[in-house]
Scaffold this motif. Structure first.
Motif, PDB file in Angstrom:
ATOM      1  N   GLY B  99      -0.261   1.440   4.178  1.00  0.00           N
ATOM      2  CA  GLY B  99       0.696   2.522   4.407  1.00  0.00           C
ATOM      3  C   GLY B  99       1.930   2.017   5.143  1.00  0.00           C
ATOM      4  N   ALA B 100       1.716   1.181   6.149  1.00  0.00           N
ATOM      5  CA  ALA B 100       2.825   0.623   6.922  1.00  0.00           C
ATOM      6  C   ALA B 100       3.682  -0.298   6.054  1.00  0.00           C
ATOM      7  CB  ALA B 100       2.295  -0.126   8.133  1.00  0.00           C
ATOM      8  N   ALA B 101       3.012  -1.107   5.205  1.00  0.00           N
ATOM      9  CA  ALA B 101       3.752  -2.005   4.313  1.00  0.00           C
ATOM     10  C   ALA B 101       4.627  -1.196   3.359  1.00  0.00           C
ATOM     11  CB  ALA B 101       2.770  -2.887   3.531  1.00  0.00           C
ATOM     12  N   LEU B 102       4.076  -0.128   2.801  1.00  0.00           N
ATOM     13  CA  LEU B 102       4.838   0.727   1.891  1.00  0.00           C
ATOM     14  C   LEU B 102       6.048   1.335   2.598  1.00  0.00           C
ATOM     15  CD1 LEU B 102       5.178   2.205  -0.833  1.00  0.00           C
ATOM     16  CD2 LEU B 102       3.641   3.987   0.038  1.00  0.00           C
ATOM     17  N   SER B 103       5.820   1.883   3.785  1.00  0.00           N
ATOM     18  CA  SER B 103       6.927   2.474   4.551  1.00  0.00           C
ATOM     19  C   SER B 103       8.027   1.450   4.813  1.00  0.00           C
ATOM     20  CB  SER B 103       6.429   3.007   5.898  1.00  0.00           C
ATOM     21  OG  SER B 103       5.646   4.149   5.697  1.00  0.00           O
ATOM     22  N   SER B 104       7.619   0.248   5.227  1.00  0.00           N
ATOM     23  CA  SER B 104       8.608  -0.790   5.547  1.00  0.00           C
ATOM     24  C   SER B 104       9.411  -1.193   4.317  1.00  0.00           C
ATOM     25  CB  SER B 104       7.912  -2.033   6.109  1.00  0.00           C
ATOM     26  OG  SER B 104       7.118  -1.686   7.203  1.00  0.00           O
ATOM     27  N   VAL B 105       8.719  -1.333   3.193  1.00  0.00           N
ATOM     28  CA  VAL B 105       9.407  -1.737   1.962  1.00  0.00           C
ATOM     29  C   VAL B 105      10.379  -0.643   1.508  1.00  0.00           C
ATOM     30  CG1 VAL B 105       9.069  -2.157  -0.516  1.00  0.00           C
ATOM     31  CG2 VAL B 105       7.691  -3.399   1.162  1.00  0.00           C
ATOM     32  N   LEU B 106       9.953   0.624   1.595  1.00  0.00           N
ATOM     33  CA  LEU B 106      10.844   1.717   1.185  1.00  0.00           C
ATOM     34  C   LEU B 106      12.072   1.786   2.094  1.00  0.00           C
ATOM     35  CD1 LEU B 106       8.310   4.567   0.272  1.00  0.00           C
ATOM     36  CD2 LEU B 106       9.409   2.909  -1.246  1.00  0.00           C
ATOM     37  N   HIS B 107      11.842   1.574   3.374  1.00  0.00           N
ATOM     38  CA  HIS B 107      12.933   1.563   4.341  1.00  0.00           C
ATOM     39  C   HIS B 107      13.930   0.446   4.003  1.00  0.00           C
ATOM     40  CE1 HIS B 107      14.844   1.039   8.330  1.00  0.00           C
ATOM     41  NE2 HIS B 107      14.658   2.339   8.413  1.00  0.00           N
ATOM     42  N   ALA B 108      13.396  -0.747   3.772  1.00  0.00           N
ATOM     43  CA  ALA B 108      14.265  -1.887   3.448  1.00  0.00           C
ATOM     44  C   ALA B 108      15.011  -1.655   2.138  1.00  0.00           C
ATOM     45  CB  ALA B 108      13.421  -3.164   3.358  1.00  0.00           C
ATOM     46  N   TYR B 109      14.325  -1.089   1.165  1.00  0.00           N
ATOM     47  CA  TYR B 109      14.977  -0.850  -0.124  1.00  0.00           C
ATOM     48  C   TYR B 109      16.087   0.196   0.000  1.00  0.00           C
ATOM     49  CZ  TYR B 109      15.795  -0.061  -5.060  1.00  0.00           C
ATOM     50  OH  TYR B 109      16.403   0.046  -6.280  1.00  0.00           O
ATOM     51  N   GLY B 110      15.842   1.214   0.806  1.00  0.00           N
ATOM     52  CA  GLY B 110      16.885   2.216   1.047  1.00  0.00           C
ATOM     53  C   GLY B 110      18.153   1.573   1.588  1.00  0.00           C
ATOM     54  N   PHE B 111      17.983   0.641   2.527  1.00  0.00           N
ATOM     55  CA  PHE B 111      19.164   0.001   3.111  1.00  0.00           C
ATOM     56  C   PHE B 111      19.811  -1.003   2.157  1.00  0.00           C
ATOM     57  CE2 PHE B 111      17.776   2.193   6.840  1.00  0.00           C
ATOM     58  CZ  PHE B 111      18.967   2.490   7.476  1.00  0.00           C
ATOM     59  N   ILE B 112      19.010  -1.603   1.277  1.00  0.00           N
ATOM     60  CA  ILE B 112      19.596  -2.469   0.244  1.00  0.00           C
ATOM     61  C   ILE B 112      20.473  -1.627  -0.690  1.00  0.00           C
ATOM     62  CG2 ILE B 112      19.015  -3.731  -1.878  1.00  0.00           C
ATOM     63  CD1 ILE B 112      16.673  -4.994  -0.331  1.00  0.00           C
ATOM     64  N   CYS B 113      19.964  -0.473  -1.107  1.00  0.00           N
ATOM     65  CA  CYS B 113      20.754   0.421  -1.979  1.00  0.00           C
ATOM     66  C   CYS B 113      22.035   0.849  -1.267  1.00  0.00           C
ATOM     67  CB  CYS B 113      19.954   1.665  -2.355  1.00  0.00           C
ATOM     68  SG  CYS B 113      18.603   1.345  -3.498  1.00  0.00           S
TER      69      CYS B 113
END
Lengths: 199, 199
Positions: B99-113
């Motif tokens: 769950g933490a890995a998913l949250s972190s990846v989504l967070h990082a992807y949001g900032f990449i976008c």
């Protein structure tokens, strides 16, 4: 208004009473013909001559309406987006409660995106400036609905309505890649779940 | 490997020990120069000559690497997407809990976008086939993370993992149009809220 005999025989509706109505009918026929040709043969294969023949007007007449294939496809896409907006306005008007209106509009928009599934044409035109206005109207509509639902306590109030509208419209674009209507319904449910008031 | 004297003086790193490393260094310099020129002058204004001059190689040499500006920009974009994927893999590896890995990846992807905010270049290349592979890898990564988090009961299990991944990736694209980092953080929170197990 000049017409080249051979192609007009099949489209008597083009001979309308007023010039305006007539021009409009020609325009609509051109857009329908272009869309059908692109669907059938692919974007790259369609020419002005084919569109003229298929819409029942002469090539010279077609050039009085549109300078090239691209401008025809752009006009077609604008008409599509306009029709979608009108349909969404109707859906919106059918629910009095703001939360229900928002849900219905998001549901309808999800299925509109799904229907554009695999649309190479839409993808090509997607970054087009001409769509900016239509997209702004869509965004405004959803923002208003979100704001009204938030005021009624039916949607979370901790995020600005415009941001939630952008979230919804982007999330529902995923319907394009979904295979089934059931999957689209699940997407709408997931998107709506994100809007629930935080407890 | 021929070099045209006047422009190489500023880039000694091009004179590497092996041909492979050298070719790679030239390629990287070209991509950097092209990206900088596009950002500075706009897409339409950039020519092969400018890119050659700016990357410190001769025009003839440049044509040995790339046939035209478009192919350079495509290669640049592929490099960007590859770098984003590598960054997301690192973010993923830094969390053990799914769950933490998913949250972190989504967070990082949001900032990449968000960082691609207003990128005319990305928009132009977005519908490109070359990106299909990179996009598939991104989608696979997020699907795996969602499936693992769902198994752990941290994410809803009533919607297939691939559909939730598509939902997340589309929703986070909204970060492109957001003005502030705070808004991006809210978008990530809203997107993540939709993944909560239904009670």
């Amino acid at each position: 208004m000049k017409h080249d005999g051979p192609y007009t025989s099949g489209v008597p509706k083009l001979w309308n009473a007023t010039i305006d109505a007539h021009r409009n009918a020609v325009r609509e026929a051109v857009l329908d013909a272009a869309a059908a040709l692109v669907t059938e043969r692919g974007l790259a294969a369609v020419t002005m001559s084919q569109i003229a023949e298929s819409s029942g007007i002469g090539r010279a007449t077609l050039y009085k309406y549109f300078p090239d294939v691209e401008s025809i496809l752009r006009a077609w896409h604008e008409r599509q987006v306009g029709a979608h907006l009108a349909a969404l306005e109707q859906v919106r008007a059918s629910s009095a409660a703001p939360g229900a209106a928002l849900s219905s509009v998001l549901h309808a928009y999800g299925f509109i995106c799904h229907a554009r599934h695999g649309g190479a044409l839409a993808a090509m035109l997607h970054s087009d400036d001409g769509l900016a206005e239509a997209h702004r109207r869509l965004r405004d509509m959803v923002t208003e609905l979100v704001a009204a639902a938030a005021s009624a306590g039916e949607v979370r109030g901790d995020v600005p309505a415009a941001e939630l509208a952008d979230f919804c419209l982007h999330a529902l674009e995923a319907a394009r890649v979904l295979e089934s209507k059931a999957a689209v319904a699940r997407l709408v449910a997931v998107t709506t779940a994100a809007l629930q008031p935080t407890t």
